[in-house]
Scaffold this active site. Structure first.
Site, PDB file in Angstrom:
ATOM      1  N   ASP A 138      48.275  17.560  52.921  1.00 47.51           N
ATOM      2  CA  ASP A 138      47.408  16.701  52.126  1.00 47.51           C
ATOM      3  C   ASP A 138      45.986  16.950  52.610  1.00 47.51           C
ATOM      4  OD1 ASP A 138      46.595  14.724  50.347  1.00 47.51           O
ATOM      5  OD2 ASP A 138      47.012  13.083  51.735  1.00 47.51           O
ATOM      6  N   ASP A 159      42.122  15.915  51.769  1.00 46.43           N
ATOM      7  CA  ASP A 159      41.273  14.994  51.019  1.00 46.43           C
ATOM      8  C   ASP A 159      39.812  15.227  51.360  1.00 46.43           C
ATOM      9  OD1 ASP A 159      43.307  13.572  49.694  1.00 46.43           O
ATOM     10  OD2 ASP A 159      43.603  12.248  51.411  1.00 46.43           O
TER      11      ASP A 159
END
Length: 178
Positions: free
Chosen positions: A113, A115
């Site tokens: 992930d 971000d």
């Protein structure tokens, strides 16, 4: 949209121009463990035109919102790039895809992930890209690692990384790996 060209001033990081990316993993995928997966992801940044200037240690925490999912390993980096925010998001998406990231169920376990937490002092909705990341300040697993490398970084809506880490309501168990 004006974008920062450089985040360094006289060899030091200019926190007002900082481009900040958070990394997370709770599904090791093809790697031995999440630490190896995250290190491999960082190795892909340079070929995508993203230079890591500063990086935190890896932090562990229970999965959120479902602590029954595998625990997370997270970290934060400050980077320099010529990419504008949308091109940077595209580059981060390519890295996630190469690591087997599948978008589907929200908050499901994931191999990687990435971000975009902040892009300089940009604040607002930029054609669907909201900066700074709308929930970063609430997450200790983001603000803790950020406070580790830049305690004085100021969130555009108020608060410094160090104070935000201490007050973050999500991921209260997040702590650096020992």
């Amino acid at each position: 949209m004006d974008v920062p060209v450089s985040v360094e001033m006289d060899g030091a990081v200019d926190l007002d121009e900082a481009v900040i990316v958070a990394l997370g993993c709770n599904d090791k995928g093809a790697w031995r463990d999440c630490r190896e997966a995250l290190e491999a992801a960082l190795a892909r940044f340079r070929p995508e035109g993203i230079d890591v200037l500063l990086r935190s240690s890896w932090w562990h925490s229970d999965a959120w919102p479902d602590p029954q999912d595998p625990p997370f390993l997270n970290g934060v980096v400050m980077v320099r790039t010529a990419h504008d925010p949308h091109a940077l998001m595209a580059a981060l998406g390519r890295i996630e895809e190469a690591f087997g990231r599948r978008r589907g169920e929200r908050n499901a376990p994931r191999t990687l992930d990435l971000d975009l937490i902040a892009y300089g002092r940009l604040s607002g909705d930029f054609d669907g890209l909201i900066l700074p990341h709308p929930r970063a300040a609430e997450r200790r697993f983001v603000m803790g690692p950020l406070a580790e490398i830049a305690p004085g970084w100021a969130h555009p809506a108020g608060g410094r990384a160090e104070a935000l880490a201490g007050a973050a309501p999500v991921g209260r168990d997040a702590a650096p790996l020992r």
